[in-house]
Motif scaffolding. Structure first.
Motif, PDB file in Angstrom:
ATOM      1  N   VAL A 235      10.174  28.449  -1.795  1.00  0.00           N
ATOM      2  CA  VAL A 235       8.888  28.078  -1.114  1.00  0.00           C
ATOM      3  C   VAL A 235       8.496  29.088  -0.125  1.00  0.00           C
ATOM      4  CG1 VAL A 235       7.875  26.535   0.112  1.00  0.00           C
ATOM      5  CG2 VAL A 235       9.239  25.583  -1.750  1.00  0.00           C
ATOM      6  N   THR A 236       9.205  29.627   0.738  1.00  0.00           N
ATOM      7  CA  THR A 236       8.922  30.299   1.561  1.00  0.00           C
ATOM      8  C   THR A 236       8.641  31.724   1.505  1.00  0.00           C
ATOM      9  OG1 THR A 236      11.166  30.709   2.695  1.00  0.00           O
ATOM     10  CG2 THR A 236       9.784  28.863   3.321  1.00  0.00           C
ATOM     11  N   GLY A 237       9.418  32.064   0.266  1.00  0.00           N
ATOM     12  CA  GLY A 237       9.469  33.527   0.092  1.00  0.00           C
ATOM     13  C   GLY A 237      10.309  34.503   0.774  1.00  0.00           C
ATOM     14  N   PHE A 238      11.189  33.586   1.855  1.00  0.00           N
ATOM     15  CA  PHE A 238      12.284  34.357   2.419  1.00  0.00           C
ATOM     16  C   PHE A 238      13.478  34.096   1.803  1.00  0.00           C
ATOM     17  CE2 PHE A 238      14.591  34.798   6.463  1.00  0.00           C
ATOM     18  CZ  PHE A 238      14.407  36.220   7.003  1.00  0.00           C
ATOM     19  N   TYR A 239      14.836  34.783   2.540  1.00  0.00           N
ATOM     20  CA  TYR A 239      15.946  35.012   1.858  1.00  0.00           C
ATOM     21  C   TYR A 239      16.611  33.482   1.806  1.00  0.00           C
ATOM     22  CZ  TYR A 239      14.419  39.670   2.793  1.00  0.00           C
ATOM     23  OH  TYR A 239      13.689  41.029   2.953  1.00  0.00           O
ATOM     24  N   SER A 240      17.208  33.061   0.710  1.00  0.00           N
ATOM     25  CA  SER A 240      17.590  31.736   0.619  1.00  0.00           C
ATOM     26  C   SER A 240      19.069  31.725   1.388  1.00  0.00           C
ATOM     27  CB  SER A 240      18.084  31.574  -0.734  1.00  0.00           C
ATOM     28  OG  SER A 240      18.739  32.355  -1.597  1.00  0.00           O
ATOM     29  N   ILE A 241      19.784  32.759   1.583  1.00  0.00           N
ATOM     30  CA  ILE A 241      20.970  32.662   2.179  1.00  0.00           C
ATOM     31  C   ILE A 241      20.958  32.362   3.601  1.00  0.00           C
ATOM     32  CG2 ILE A 241      21.033  35.202   2.718  1.00  0.00           C
ATOM     33  CD1 ILE A 241      24.179  35.087   2.285  1.00  0.00           C
ATOM     34  N   VAL A 242      19.944  33.045   4.246  1.00  0.00           N
ATOM     35  CA  VAL A 242      19.787  32.450   5.732  1.00  0.00           C
ATOM     36  C   VAL A 242      19.509  30.828   5.699  1.00  0.00           C
ATOM     37  CG1 VAL A 242      17.903  32.618   7.632  1.00  0.00           C
ATOM     38  CG2 VAL A 242      18.569  34.622   6.178  1.00  0.00           C
ATOM     39  N   PHE A 243      19.001  30.158   4.735  1.00  0.00           N
ATOM     40  CA  PHE A 243      18.602  28.867   4.773  1.00  0.00           C
ATOM     41  C   PHE A 243      20.053  27.900   4.504  1.00  0.00           C
ATOM     42  CE2 PHE A 243      14.282  30.101   3.648  1.00  0.00           C
ATOM     43  CZ  PHE A 243      13.605  29.621   4.798  1.00  0.00           C
ATOM     44  N   TYR A 244      20.722  28.330   3.688  1.00  0.00           N
ATOM     45  CA  TYR A 244      21.945  27.677   3.245  1.00  0.00           C
ATOM     46  C   TYR A 244      22.940  27.840   4.467  1.00  0.00           C
ATOM     47  CZ  TYR A 244      23.504  31.151  -0.113  1.00  0.00           C
ATOM     48  OH  TYR A 244      24.081  32.500  -0.633  1.00  0.00           O
ATOM     49  N   ALA A 245      23.085  28.914   4.589  1.00  0.00           N
ATOM     50  CA  ALA A 245      24.104  29.482   5.631  1.00  0.00           C
ATOM     51  C   ALA A 245      23.685  28.847   7.034  1.00  0.00           C
ATOM     52  CB  ALA A 245      24.060  30.746   5.977  1.00  0.00           C
TER      53      ALA A 245
END
Length: 381
Positions: A235-245
């Motif tokens: 959705v944000t176009g940002f790196y997913s690992i930052v979110f789930y971490a």
């Protein structure tokens, strides 16, 4: 060579089980550690032609299993105990991370590897501050090409084995005489004897009764968090690992989930299976195509970081034991520090080593993304 999908999964699972069993039940396995055992077994089955060098299953492990393992690993991140490790241990860890960050950035600029150089730098920074599992998550989030990731894994496999084995022999080298020992001064560690004893007991425990409720909660929560993180990334176009971490860290520190034993077991199994695939990637055909810049980059990071770090430890008069554990914590993570501490009989440092290693994995993804961004900006990408 095996091509059947189910047989490939069968061999991956079997090699994972053998690696963990050997590390817990044999002298040679305990010496090597299950990470090295898994890599070595992967190298063997790949180079003798049992399993293919590349397969869809390996990509599934990295893109789907590894994020779940990272979240399970972060479920154990009890940041409330960080301060109890003492300022010297924390400072050693921060210095090691900073050294690795600087060296990975400068090395990427020195050994350009084409359009994906900044992605390789991000993966390398994640690897050398939060270990290979965090690096795999970063590579997946940045969509590093499978070929470049295979090159990186192949380039890192042999140096890691040599580095980990050398770490067990540092105590017999002149380095300890060149540096201070934590036994010569106040360590600053404030962990209670009960906490240290529980950590040692956990490491030596042979059998644990798993609770089905806790198992279901951990697996369900980990998969859900990864799903939310991946969705936010899209959705944000940002790196997913930052979110789930980030979500995993918050859940670990505001819920009782970090007390569940299944976190450790599930993460261990997933990461050991991933290590098997890393060994499989170290096929002679991969080495024959491996860009010299990639191999030189990894060797550069190891050698320069070690030299700089030893000099910094000397400059700040920091204990070599804490420095070695912190350096190993960055590269190997929580699975590597306990065997190292136990091999030297550093009973007081077992739990602090685990805590700072988890800290490295907490921030490894952020360091990786930051390093990659810096390299991309400098290169004008």
């Amino acid at each position: 060579m095996i091509q059947n999908s189910w047989l490939i999964w069968a061999f991956l699972a079997a090699l994972t089980g053998v690696s963990i069993w050997a590390a817990n039940n044999t002298k040679w396995g305990k010496f090597l550690g299950y990470v090295n055992v898994a890599i070595i077994l992967g190298i063997i089955v790949s180079n003798v032609g049992v399993l293919p060098v590349s397969a869809e299953q390996y990509g599934t492990i990295m893109s789907s299993f590894v994020p779940i393992g990272i979240v399970c690993m972060l479920f154990m991140a009890d940041l409330t105990k960080l301060g109890k490790c003492g300022p010297k241990m924390i400072f050693c860890m921060l210095l090691a991370s900073l050294v690795f960050l600087i060296v990975t950035i400068s090395g990427a600029l020195l050994f350009g590897m084409g359009e994906e150089t900044w992605k390789v730098a991000a993966v390398a920074a994640s690897y050398f501050t939060g270990n290979l599992q965090t690096a795999a998550g970063t590579a997946s989030s940045l969509e590093l090409s499978s070929e470049m990731m295979a090159f990186f894994n192949a380039a890192a496999a042999v140096p890691w084995v040599l580095y980990s084995l050398a770490s067990y022999m540092v105590g017999r080298s002149p380095i300890p005489k060149f540096l201070r020992s934590y036994k010569d001064s106040e360590s600053g560690i404030t962990l209670s004897q009960e906490e240290a004893a529980l950590a040692r007991e956990k490491l030596d425990r042979k059998e644990v009764l798993l609770n089905i409720n806790e198992t279901a909660i951990v697996i369900g929560a980990a998969v859900f968090i990864v799903g939310i993180g991946q969705w936010l990334g899209e959705v944000t176009g940002f790196y997913s690992i930052v979110f789930y971490a980030t979500i995993g860290i918050l859940v670990a520190n505001f819920t009782p989930i970090r007390k569940f034993v299944i976190n450790d077991y599930l993460a261990t199994f997933i990461f050991t299976m991933y290590m098997v695939t890393c060994g499989i990637g170290a096929h002679y055909s991969t080495f024959s195509r491996l860009p010299w810049q990639m191999f030189a980059y990894v060797i550069f990071i190891y050698l320069v970081s070690i030299i700089l770090y030893i000099l910094i430890l000397k400059l700040f008069r920091l204990p070599w034991e804490m420095g070695l554990l912190a350096h190993m914590a960055c590269v190997g993570g929580p699975i590597a520090t306990p065997p190292l501490a136990k091999s030297y009989n550093w009973t007081e440092l077992v739990l602090p080593g685990i805590i700072i290693a988890v800290l490295g994995q907490v921030f490894g993804a952020y360091f990786g993304i930051g390093a990659g961004t810096i390299v991309r900006m400098i290169m004008g990408g």
